[in-house]
Structures are given as structure tokens and as C-alpha cells.
Design a protein around this motif. Structure first.
Motif, PDB file in Angstrom:
ATOM      1  N   ALA A 257      91.810  40.097   7.711  1.00 57.24           N
ATOM      2  CA  ALA A 257      92.946  40.413   6.986  1.00 57.24           C
ATOM      3  C   ALA A 257      93.681  39.033   6.864  1.00 57.24           C
ATOM      4  N   TYR A 258      93.811  38.212   7.623  1.00 60.98           N
ATOM      5  CA  TYR A 258      94.048  36.735   7.807  1.00 60.98           C
ATOM      6  C   TYR A 258      93.235  35.860   6.979  1.00 60.98           C
ATOM      7  N   GLU A 259      92.052  35.959   7.073  1.00 59.61           N
ATOM      8  CA  GLU A 259      90.968  35.208   6.220  1.00 59.61           C
ATOM      9  C   GLU A 259      91.400  35.642   4.676  1.00 59.61           C
ATOM     10  N   TYR A 260      91.289  36.864   4.441  1.00 54.94           N
ATOM     11  CA  TYR A 260      91.654  37.102   3.160  1.00 54.94           C
ATOM     12  C   TYR A 260      92.795  36.659   2.500  1.00 54.94           C
ATOM     13  N   GLY A 261      94.096  36.692   3.314  1.00 56.77           N
ATOM     14  CA  GLY A 261      95.031  36.223   2.688  1.00 56.77           C
ATOM     15  C   GLY A 261      95.019  34.697   2.388  1.00 56.77           C
ATOM     16  N   LYS A 262      94.491  34.127   3.498  1.00 58.05           N
ATOM     17  CA  LYS A 262      94.592  32.533   3.444  1.00 58.05           C
ATOM     18  C   LYS A 262      93.537  31.994   2.144  1.00 58.05           C
ATOM     19  N   ASN A 263      92.461  32.602   2.170  1.00 57.48           N
ATOM     20  CA  ASN A 263      91.512  32.121   1.035  1.00 57.48           C
ATOM     21  C   ASN A 263      92.063  32.602  -0.497  1.00 57.48           C
ATOM     22  N   LEU A 264      92.686  33.623  -0.482  1.00 59.01           N
ATOM     23  CA  LEU A 264      93.323  34.049  -1.765  1.00 59.01           C
ATOM     24  C   LEU A 264      94.316  33.261  -2.037  1.00 59.01           C
ATOM     25  N   GLY A 265      95.192  32.922  -1.043  1.00 59.25           N
ATOM     26  CA  GLY A 265      96.441  31.956  -1.474  1.00 59.25           C
ATOM     27  C   GLY A 265      95.939  30.525  -1.870  1.00 59.25           C
ATOM     28  N   LEU A 266      94.732  30.101  -1.111  1.00 54.51           N
ATOM     29  CA  LEU A 266      94.252  28.738  -1.303  1.00 54.51           C
ATOM     30  C   LEU A 266      93.768  28.759  -2.764  1.00 54.51           C
ATOM     31  N   ALA A 267      92.833  29.815  -3.048  1.00 54.71           N
ATOM     32  CA  ALA A 267      92.046  29.865  -4.414  1.00 54.71           C
ATOM     33  C   ALA A 267      93.258  29.874  -5.361  1.00 54.71           C
ATOM     34  N   TYR A 268      94.261  30.736  -5.194  1.00 56.67           N
ATOM     35  CA  TYR A 268      95.342  30.640  -6.136  1.00 56.67           C
ATOM     36  C   TYR A 268      96.096  29.293  -6.517  1.00 56.67           C
ATOM     37  N   GLN A 269      96.381  28.829  -5.455  1.00 59.52           N
ATOM     38  CA  GLN A 269      97.007  27.590  -5.765  1.00 59.52           C
ATOM     39  C   GLN A 269      95.976  26.489  -6.280  1.00 59.52           C
ATOM     40  N   LEU A 270      94.855  26.349  -5.946  1.00 57.78           N
ATOM     41  CA  LEU A 270      93.986  25.369  -6.838  1.00 57.78           C
ATOM     42  C   LEU A 270      93.817  25.696  -8.033  1.00 57.78           C
ATOM     43  N   ILE A 271      93.797  27.060  -8.547  1.00 57.04           N
ATOM     44  CA  ILE A 271      93.713  27.165  -9.902  1.00 57.04           C
ATOM     45  C   ILE A 271      95.070  26.999 -10.699  1.00 57.04           C
ATOM     46  N   ASP A 272      96.142  27.006  -9.876  1.00 54.89           N
ATOM     47  CA  ASP A 272      97.416  26.623 -10.267  1.00 54.89           C
ATOM     48  C   ASP A 272      97.580  25.049 -10.534  1.00 54.89           C
ATOM     49  N   ASP A 273      96.851  24.660  -9.876  1.00 55.81           N
ATOM     50  CA  ASP A 273      96.675  23.119  -9.920  1.00 55.81           C
ATOM     51  C   ASP A 273      96.068  22.679 -11.207  1.00 55.81           C
ATOM     52  N   VAL A 274      94.905  23.314 -11.472  1.00 49.27           N
ATOM     53  CA  VAL A 274      94.172  23.322 -12.678  1.00 49.27           C
ATOM     54  C   VAL A 274      94.951  23.642 -13.868  1.00 49.27           C
ATOM     55  N   LEU A 275      95.668  24.722 -13.986  1.00 47.86           N
ATOM     56  CA  LEU A 275      96.309  25.273 -14.984  1.00 47.86           C
ATOM     57  C   LEU A 275      97.454  24.313 -15.417  1.00 47.86           C
ATOM     58  N   ASP A 276      97.960  23.484 -14.477  1.00 46.68           N
ATOM     59  CA  ASP A 276      99.231  22.608 -14.659  1.00 46.68           C
ATOM     60  C   ASP A 276      98.747  21.523 -15.590  1.00 46.68           C
ATOM     61  N   PHE A 277      97.439  21.180 -15.407  1.00 48.06           N
ATOM     62  CA  PHE A 277      96.726  20.224 -16.452  1.00 48.06           C
ATOM     63  C   PHE A 277      96.391  20.827 -17.792  1.00 48.06           C
ATOM     64  N   THR A 278      95.565  22.174 -17.641  1.00 49.36           N
ATOM     65  CA  THR A 278      94.962  22.382 -18.568  1.00 49.36           C
ATOM     66  C   THR A 278      95.774  23.461 -19.666  1.00 49.36           C
ATOM     67  N   GLY A 279      96.685  24.311 -19.073  1.00 52.06           N
ATOM     68  CA  GLY A 279      97.646  25.096 -19.541  1.00 52.06           C
ATOM     69  C   GLY A 279      96.647  26.362 -19.958  1.00 52.06           C
ATOM     70  N   THR A 280      96.721  27.018 -21.215  1.00 45.83           N
ATOM     71  CA  THR A 280      96.072  28.103 -21.553  1.00 45.83           C
ATOM     72  C   THR A 280      94.837  27.629 -22.518  1.00 45.83           C
ATOM     73  N   SER A 281      94.821  26.554 -22.463  1.00 46.72           N
ATOM     74  CA  SER A 281      93.631  25.959 -23.147  1.00 46.72           C
ATOM     75  C   SER A 281      92.942  25.411 -22.259  1.00 46.72           C
ATOM     76  N   ALA A 282      91.207  25.134 -22.376  1.00 47.03           N
ATOM     77  CA  ALA A 282      90.348  24.678 -21.527  1.00 47.03           C
ATOM     78  C   ALA A 282      90.379  23.295 -21.521  1.00 47.03           C
ATOM     79  N   SER A 283      91.319  22.787 -22.408  1.00 48.69           N
ATOM     80  CA  SER A 283      91.239  21.239 -22.362  1.00 48.69           C
ATOM     81  C   SER A 283      92.277  20.619 -21.816  1.00 48.69           C
ATOM     82  N   LEU A 284      92.209  19.211 -21.352  1.00 43.07           N
ATOM     83  CA  LEU A 284      93.382  18.777 -20.799  1.00 43.07           C
ATOM     84  C   LEU A 284      94.553  18.613 -21.570  1.00 43.07           C
TER      85      LEU A 284
END
Lengths: 386, 416
Positions: A257-284
Motif C-alpha cells: 500500500a505504501y509503495e502504491y501511494g509513494k510511486n503514484l505521488g512521485l509520478a503525479y508530481q513529475l507530470i505536474d512538473d512537465v505540465l508547468d512547462f507544456t500546459g495543455t499543449s504538447a509544446s513548450l
């Protein structure tokens, strides 16, 4: 809101008090718009509808508690409600799904009888974890926003005791933390108390890490991931673990359960980081770019720095100057920074999915539905475009 | 320090609401200076041998005071009984707040460094209470398996003292941010030195460490007790920051707030000490009552001293409460005699002329005396609680109980 504590739009208000969460469009992925699913597909696959009723209960309990007991803290409470209204129920959703996925079901007709009361009580205790988790999360947001400049703007209050926003933030945060302590104590499980207390320590540590990085640390992927664990993943991983422990699961299952939560959280944040650059578009450059403008160096830039060491100098100069931001974006665009961040997110999402797949077999339909929903979330976390 | 979170001197700086914690001399009562006690008081230990009423012995008694005062002081000094343990507790506290992030570590340990730990009143009470409850680690006859158990219990009770200090310091850190305080315990406040945000985060950090330590005791009742204290501290602070006019003038509201902000921590940790020691609910309640009434008595005298200072007359104290608009017991009592004082209070005390006016009413009233009387009443209740404890022949137990009784006296008679 879920995890994006560092992805906020800075208000342009005069007092600089930044608790206001933007209506960040990307957060609406949590309430999947109708057009993105066929109706049957949606019913079967919508993780949120599985626990929607319970979520309302949790949200209402939280709301009542804050409003009726401390009316003076109403403005802070409103901020807290805004969170709920905007669908920031990701964490509680994960927790409630996890509770069911762990083989405990309150919907099994065959369990009627004495077992039923026990099951309901367990469920109530697991819902309490969801409430406590939200209280801790909001408290940390409030405290993270305490500013160092002399904030003397007066808001609510009477006569000589008018409270400024700083006071409100501190007091409201303290109130929530103290309620979390009491609620935790009421579970009469010292291991769970320890887990969630550790989370508070991690949140504080992560925030301090972010506030006080040296140049060396800011450019370190290892430091960044550690900070991200503290600020984002620790809360959900440890509360998933607490859910499992309350459900009497073994240490191994609790770890899954811990591993699920941890990896889901990390995945979420990493995508969040990407979206902060790309927004709804795939471009920067179409994203809000708020991280970089605040001098917060996230995964895409860190990866880009590995390919382009010159980017390091740009980063060291800081990003008060918009020209520097453009320069950094330029390097980022030439690099595989965005792609590598997405790849890392996918890797973590997969680990999370594996954790669910490793859970002990169950034939219970609700258990299986919840597990599918949890798997679904590991997909959504990656594929969301906003 | 200990309890006087609301007794502070306002700076005259430009910032407006600035809270300085002065080197409030009255806090030194805890290390009793020889002069604040009459020689007769000192001689109490030799009471069996001397008669009070024989004038011829006065001179002799005076000599005895000087010759045996150090011995008597040792017997009577509550603090020396637990001095060694206090050092251990202080050292452990320093270790308990260590962390990997340097800025956070400096912030967390700020008030646990040598010299700024405060007067450690609370841990003293708790350690004395632990012994007073019939558990002794010094009994030679208990050597053997019992000894290890006793030591373990003592360690757990010391943990309560550590947890209590962490919770207390965490609340001080936040209070200083809320009040924009510049100094605390004679040095710069943490928010002043390292910024508001770090002070807030450090407070949260200490609270989380306290909770982990609490959980490690594996006693859910004790966890609940101290969790409640955390809630009370916040409630008390909220009450103080958000009062209506009605509430500010209410003695009941004031006592409730004082309980939350001051007495709850010590009363509930005394109770926790008892529970860890396996005491009955009744005995645990006595421990609770001692802590609560001692705390209330302390705060009431603190209120008085803010007006009187070291002198028995008005206006020599720092007057920081009233200047911050905090209405304390003496004024509340005075308002009962002089309803006109209520209007003065409602006008607020930004205007020094209003302060003088209030002091005037206060002087005409029995406000100071009644506050002292109420303090005495609570100190007596605390003493009664100790007297009600189950009998014990153990010398250490008796010594600790005498020390606890002694504290109920000192809390009242201190002049600073």
C-alpha cells in the motif's frame, strides 16, 4: 491541489498572501468530463464514482468541524472548502479505494451480522485517516504560505484583536494540526500516530529543503527526488500504509500500500512538473511556468542540465530576469528533459501498478473493482494533459 | 517563560505590536534567592528542635539559619532534588530535535541550547511528581528484576517531560510569530532571527517529533491526553486573539482561556506521569489537580506582578498585559467593583492616559488583593491534592511530595 503545492499561480494582490489556489485547469482531470468516456466504460472505469458518496461524507465532516467550532477562522475555512469544491479529492479517493482494495468490503451482503458492525467501524476508522490526511495537507499549505515580510493587513476580528493574514494562516494551520492530532489519538493505534506524525515532519523538512537549497542541491536530481518525496509522496504513501495497518493487514501488504501511494505521488508530481512547462499543449512554453519563475528547479530542467551543462550557469543566475527564463526554455526544448521526466513518471506509475497487482488475490467483486480503479489512477496520472 | 506567555513588555519600536519578553526578574523566583524568605521559614527543617515563641532563642535561631542554611536549603530546594535528571532530560531533548536539513536543525534546537532552556519549571514538577507517586529509583531494596522495570518506567516518565517541553516550545514559537515578538528568554525570538516561516515550520517540526515520541510510549490514553493539550493550546491562543468585548470582561472566559493556555499542559502531563506509573484513576486525578491548580495560581500571580512588579504598590510592574489590551484577573475583579472601568477597557489601551485611568480604578479597588486571594486558593487546592496522595514511608517519595508542596508556596510568595 492534491500534490501541486509548488505549482501555484502567484496572486497579484497587494498583500502578497498566496494561499489562493488557482483554478488550475489541469486539476480537473480528477472529474473526468463526460465526453472522454463512453457511458458504460465510464461507469466501470471511473475511480471517483466508486467512492463519491463516501467522499461527500468525509468532506462534510471536515467542513462542519472547521466551521462550527472556530467561527472566527471562517476565512481560512473557506479556503479549505474551496479545495473540496474544486475536486481536490484525489488523496481521499485513493485512500478510500485502497481501503476496499485491501479486501475489506462494506458492501458484501454475506457479511451481515456481527461482522457487519465491525466492518462499518473499520471503515469509519479508515475514513478518519482520509480526514486526518486532508487536515494535515491543508495545514501544511497554510503554514507554507506564511510570509516573512511584515504582513500587517488587518482582516477579521474585533476591537484590538484584529487578525492579519499571517495570524490567520498560522492559527488556522495550528487548529487543523491539533484536530488531526486528536483524531489520530482517537484511533487508539500508536503505530498509525507515529506514521502520520512522521508525515508532518517530512512536510516541514521538504518545505525547508525547498526554501534553503544551495546551488549544488538545486541542481541535484537526488535532492529533488528526496524533497519531492517529503513534500508530496510521503503523505499519501504513509496514509495508504495507515489504511492497511488499520485493516489488520500484514507488514508486507502494508508495504505494498505504501509503495502504491509513494510511486503514484512521485509520478503525479513529475507530470505536474512537465505540465508547468507544456500546459495543455504538447509544446513548450504554453504552461504557466510558475515553478521556474519562482526559482524552483524541477525534473525537466534537471534532466536538461545533464545534457547541457551550460544550463547550470543559467540556473545559477536565477530567474528574476525573464530573458533567463527564455534561455532556459530554449535549452529545455533542445534537450530530452521533458521526455525523460515523462519516462520517469511512467516508471513510477508502473511500480505503483505492480504494487496493486502484488496484493493477495481476492474474488470479491468490490475488491477487484477498487483495485482496477487504483490501476486506472496510475494511468490517468500519466496521461492527463492538464 | 514558563507560564507567562502573555506577560511581555511592549517595545516602543515602529512596528507597533511588538512583544518583548524582558528579563523578567520575577522569573528568578525559581532559584530562590536567600533574601526572599524569612529566616524563620528557612528554619522550618529544624522545627522539631526549636520553639517559635521563645525570644531568647531568636539570636540562636539566627545563627542556626546562617550555619545550617545550606543544609536546609538543600532539603527544601525542589529543584536540586531533580537537578541531575533535568540535565539528562535537557541533553536528550537536544538529541531529539536533530535533523538533516541544517536550517531546520538550527531552528528546532534554538530554544534547547544551553542557557536558553528556560527555567525548566515544568520538567521539575513532572519529575518530582513521578517520584511522589511512590515510584523510586533509589531504593536499594528494589534491586533485581524490579530495578530494570523501575528504570524503564522512570525513562518513560522522563519522556513525558521531554514531550511536554517540545510541545511547550512549539507553542511559544508560534505565539511569537502571532505576536510579532522580538525577544524570548533573553535572546532574539526565532521569528525575529530566522523569519516567520521558519519559526512556524520549526514549531510544526517540534510538534511532530513530540507526537512520534508520544507514540513510542505505546499508551493510547497518554497519547490522547497530550493530543488534547495541543488542541487546548490552540484554542487558548485563538480565544486570546479573537475575543469580543463581552468575553474580554468575563472572569469565566479569562479563567477558561488561562486553563487552556497555561494549566492544561502541566495538568495533563502530571496526569500522564501518573498513568504511566500505573496509578489508579483517582491518583491520576490528584496529579492532574495539582498541576492544574499550580498552573492557575502561577498565572494569577503573574498577572498581579505585571502591575506591581517587585514593589507591593501599583504601577511599578511592566504593565505589558494591559498595554497589549490583555485584560487579566486584577482588572476583571476591579471591574466588578467599578462598572465604569468597563467603559475604559472598551476604549482600549493604545492611549496611555487610559492605562493610567485603569490603574487608578485598580488602585481604588481590591482587584490586586482578590487576584492574590484566588491564587492562594488554587495553590491550596494543589497542596491538598498532594496531601491526599496515598501514604508512603519511602523517604524519597516524602521528599518529593514536600518539594511539590514547597512549590505551591513559592508560586504564591514570589515577588518577581
Amino acid at each position: 491541489m492534491l500534490f501541486s503545492r509548488i505549482s501555484r499561480i502567484r496572486s497579484t494582490g497587494s498583500n502578497g498572501c498566496r494561499w489562493f489556489l488557482s483554478h488550475k485547469p489541469h486539476l480537473q482531470f480528477l472529474n473526468p468530463p463526460a465526453y472522454s468516456y463512453s457511458s458504460t466504460h465510464k461507469e466501470q472505469n471511473d475511480p471517483f464514482s466508486l467512492v463519491a458518496d463516501e467522499l461527500s461524507m468525509v468532506a462534510n465532516r471536515l467542513r462542519l468541524m472547521v466551521v462550527t467550532e472556530v467561527p472566527k477562522l471562517a476565512s481560512a475555512a473557506e479556503y479549505f472548502f474551496k479545495m473540496g469544491v474544486e475536486g481536490k479529492r484525489f488523496r481521499p479517493t485513493v485512500l478510500l479505494l485502497m481501503a476496499t482494495a485491501m479486501n475489506i468490503s462494506i458492501l458484501e451482503p454475506s457479511l451481515r451480522g456481527p461482522g457487519d458492525a465491525l466492518t462499518k467501524e473499520l471503515r469509519a476508522r479508515q475514513q478518519r485517516i482520509a480526514e486526518i490526511t486532508e487536515m494535515i495537507h491543508v495545514a501544511s499549505l497554510l503554514h507554507d504560505d506564511v510570509l516573512d515580510d511584515a504582513d500587517t493587513r488587518r482582516g477579521i476580528g474585533s476591537l484590538n484583536f484584529v487578525m492579519g493574514n499571517k495570524q490567520l494562516a498560522v492559527l488556522a494551520g495550528d487548529f487543523l494540526l491539533s484536530r488531526a492530532c486528536v483524531a489520530l489519538a482517537s484511533l487508539k493505534n500508536t503505530e498509525v500516530v507515529s506514521l502520520l506524525a512522521k508525515v508532518v515532519e517530512h512536510l516541514v523538512t521538504g518545505e525547508t529543503m525547498q526554501m534553503t537549497t544551495t546551488c549544488e542541491q538545486r541542481c541535484s536530481m537526488e535532492y529533488y527526488m528526496q524533497k519531492t518525496y517529503y513534500k508530496t509522496a510521503s503523505l499519501i504513501s504513509n496514509s495508504c500504509k495507515a489504511i492497511a495497518l488499520l485493516g489488520g493487514q500484514t507488514a508486507e501488504v502494508a508495504m505494498l500500500a505504501y509503495e502504491y501511494g509513494k510511486n503514484l505521488g512521485l509520478a503525479y508530481q513529475l507530470i505536474d512538473d512537465v505540465l508547468d512547462f507544456t500546459g495543455t499543449s504538447a509544446s513548450l512554453g504554453k504552461g504557466s511556468l510558475s515553478d521556474i519563475r519562482h526559482g524552483i528547479i524541477t525534473a525537466p530542467i534537471l534532466f536538461a542540465m545533464e545534457e547541457f551543462p551550460q544550463l547550470r550557469e543559467v540556473v545559477d543566475r536565477g530567474f528574476d530576469d525573464p530573458a533567463n527564463v527564455d534561455l532556459a526554455l530554449d535549452y529545455l526544448g533542445k534537450s530530452r528533459g521533458i521526455q525523460r521526466a515523462r519516462e520517469l513518471a511512467k516508471k513510477h506509475a508502473n511500480i505503483a501498478a505492480e504494487a496493486i497487482d502484488s496484493l493477495p488475490e481476492s474474488n470479491d467483486e468490490d475488491v477487484r473493482k477498487s483495485r482496477r480503479a487504483l490501476l486506472d489512477l496510475t494511468e490517468r496520472v500519466i496521461t492527463r494533459t492538464k
